[in-house]
Design a protein around this motif. Structure first.
Motif, mmCIF file in Angstrom:
data_model
loop_
_atom_site.group_PDB
_atom_site.id
_atom_site.type_symbol
_atom_site.label_atom_id
_atom_site.label_comp_id
_atom_site.label_asym_id
_atom_site.label_seq_id
_atom_site.Cartn_x
_atom_site.Cartn_y
_atom_site.Cartn_z
ATOM 1 N N GLU A 131 -16.460 5.917 -4.073
ATOM 2 C CA GLU A 131 -15.401 6.266 -5.017
ATOM 3 C C GLU A 131 -14.446 7.294 -4.426
ATOM 4 O O GLU A 131 -13.230 7.185 -4.573
ATOM 5 C CB GLU A 131 -15.983 6.814 -6.325
ATOM 6 N N GLY A 132 -14.989 8.291 -3.746
ATOM 7 C CA GLY A 132 -14.157 9.316 -3.126
ATOM 8 C C GLY A 132 -13.276 8.748 -2.035
ATOM 9 O O GLY A 132 -12.091 9.078 -1.929
ATOM 10 N N GLN A 133 -13.847 7.880 -1.215
ATOM 11 C CA GLN A 133 -13.066 7.270 -0.137
ATOM 12 C C GLN A 133 -11.989 6.350 -0.684
ATOM 13 O O GLN A 133 -10.860 6.344 -0.189
ATOM 14 C CB GLN A 133 -13.993 6.504 0.802
ATOM 15 N N ILE A 134 -12.307 5.594 -1.733
ATOM 16 C CA ILE A 134 -11.318 4.707 -2.342
ATOM 17 C C ILE A 134 -10.181 5.526 -2.937
ATOM 18 O O ILE A 134 -9.010 5.175 -2.798
ATOM 19 C CB ILE A 134 -11.990 3.809 -3.406
ATOM 20 N N ALA A 135 -10.508 6.637 -3.587
ATOM 21 C CA ALA A 135 -9.470 7.499 -4.168
ATOM 22 C C ALA A 135 -8.593 8.108 -3.077
ATOM 23 O O ALA A 135 -7.369 8.196 -3.234
ATOM 24 C CB ALA A 135 -10.120 8.593 -5.007
ATOM 25 N N LEU A 136 -9.196 8.521 -1.968
ATOM 26 C CA LEU A 136 -8.424 9.081 -0.861
ATOM 27 C C LEU A 136 -7.504 8.022 -0.247
ATOM 28 O O LEU A 136 -6.331 8.284 0.022
ATOM 29 C CB LEU A 136 -9.357 9.653 0.205
ATOM 30 N N PHE A 137 -8.024 6.822 -0.036
ATOM 31 C CA PHE A 137 -7.199 5.734 0.491
ATOM 32 C C PHE A 137 -6.047 5.421 -0.457
ATOM 33 O O PHE A 137 -4.927 5.169 -0.020
ATOM 34 C CB PHE A 137 -8.031 4.478 0.736
ATOM 35 N N THR A 138 -6.308 5.447 -1.758
ATOM 36 C CA THR A 138 -5.263 5.168 -2.743
ATOM 37 C C THR A 138 -4.168 6.218 -2.678
ATOM 38 O O THR A 138 -2.975 5.886 -2.732
ATOM 39 C CB THR A 138 -5.862 5.106 -4.150
ATOM 40 N N HIS A 139 -4.552 7.480 -2.519
ATOM 41 C CA HIS A 139 -3.574 8.555 -2.396
ATOM 42 C C HIS A 139 -2.706 8.350 -1.154
ATOM 43 O O HIS A 139 -1.474 8.473 -1.212
ATOM 44 C CB HIS A 139 -4.291 9.909 -2.336
ATOM 45 N N ARG A 140 -3.342 8.007 -0.042
ATOM 46 C CA ARG A 140 -2.610 7.798 1.201
ATOM 47 C C ARG A 140 -1.714 6.559 1.118
ATOM 48 O O ARG A 140 -0.589 6.558 1.625
ATOM 49 C CB ARG A 140 -3.585 7.667 2.367
ATOM 50 N N ILE A 141 -2.186 5.507 0.461
ATOM 51 C CA ILE A 141 -1.408 4.280 0.310
ATOM 52 C C ILE A 141 -0.149 4.549 -0.514
ATOM 53 O O ILE A 141 0.938 4.085 -0.180
ATOM 54 C CB ILE A 141 -2.274 3.164 -0.311
ATOM 55 N N LYS A 142 -0.294 5.319 -1.586
ATOM 56 C CA LYS A 142 0.876 5.646 -2.412
ATOM 57 C C LYS A 142 1.900 6.434 -1.612
ATOM 58 O O LYS A 142 3.104 6.202 -1.718
ATOM 59 C CB LYS A 142 0.441 6.435 -3.640
ATOM 60 N N HIS A 143 1.432 7.369 -0.795
ATOM 61 C CA HIS A 143 2.353 8.165 0.019
ATOM 62 C C HIS A 143 3.077 7.302 1.044
ATOM 63 O O HIS A 143 4.302 7.414 1.223
ATOM 64 C CB HIS A 143 1.589 9.291 0.722
ATOM 65 N N LEU A 144 2.356 6.423 1.720
ATOM 66 C CA LEU A 144 2.978 5.565 2.734
ATOM 67 C C LEU A 144 3.936 4.562 2.100
ATOM 68 O O LEU A 144 4.965 4.222 2.693
ATOM 69 C CB LEU A 144 1.905 4.832 3.542
ATOM 70 N N THR A 145 3.632 4.107 0.894
ATOM 71 C CA THR A 145 4.519 3.189 0.204
ATOM 72 C C THR A 145 5.853 3.856 -0.105
ATOM 73 O O THR A 145 6.919 3.259 0.085
ATOM 74 C CB THR A 145 3.859 2.686 -1.087
ATOM 75 N N GLU A 146 5.794 5.107 -0.558
ATOM 76 C CA GLU A 146 7.028 5.843 -0.826
ATOM 77 C C GLU A 146 7.824 6.068 0.460
ATOM 78 O O GLU A 146 9.046 5.988 0.457
ATOM 79 C CB GLU A 146 6.720 7.185 -1.490
ATOM 80 N N HIS A 147 7.128 6.334 1.546
ATOM 81 C CA HIS A 147 7.792 6.529 2.833
ATOM 82 C C HIS A 147 8.507 5.253 3.277
ATOM 83 O O HIS A 147 9.638 5.295 3.775
ATOM 84 C CB HIS A 147 6.776 6.964 3.888
ATOM 85 N N LEU A 148 7.843 4.116 3.073
ATOM 86 C CA LEU A 148 8.425 2.853 3.523
ATOM 87 C C LEU A 148 9.596 2.402 2.647
ATOM 88 O O LEU A 148 10.405 1.585 3.081
ATOM 89 C CB LEU A 148 7.353 1.761 3.564
ATOM 90 N N LYS A 149 9.696 2.930 1.436
ATOM 91 C CA LYS A 149 10.842 2.586 0.603
ATOM 92 C C LYS A 149 12.134 3.148 1.189
ATOM 93 O O LYS A 149 13.189 2.538 1.051
ATOM 94 C CB LYS A 149 10.646 3.111 -0.818
ATOM 95 N N THR A 150 12.039 4.300 1.837
ATOM 96 C CA THR A 150 13.237 4.895 2.432
ATOM 97 C C THR A 150 13.399 4.525 3.901
ATOM 98 O O THR A 150 14.506 4.494 4.405
ATOM 99 C CB THR A 150 13.205 6.430 2.303
#
Length: 89
Positions: A26-45
């Protein structure tokens, strides 16, 4: 930096067994989700940043395999983490 020690500890404290317990699925999935959201925002710009895009795809694959493992072994924990993080499946 977007992922400081305090942010990691808060993620693991909220989704894991404690702030130092980094091994739970659960902790690893939550960490991956946090990182995925950040990278998604980066790729939008920065849509031509192909290295980040590759990293994002790899992270999604890792999270997906962890979710599959959790679904296979303990379905109740899987359902709880899906609901808590708001993931689709």
């Amino acid at each position: 930096m977007y992922l400081t020690k305090e942010v990691k500890e808060s993620i693991f404290e909220k989704h894991g067994k404690g702030k130092n317990d980094t091994g739970t699925s659960e902790g690893q999935i939550a960490l991956f989700t946090h990182r995925i959201k950040h990278l998604t925002e980066h790729l939008k710009t920065n849509r031509k940043d192909f290295n980040t895009e590759r990293s994002l795809v790899l992270l999604v694959g890792k999270r997906r395999s962890l979710l599959a493992y959790l679904k296979k072994t303990e379905i109740n924990r899987y359902r709880a983490i899906i609901k808590e993080l708001g993931l689709r499946k």
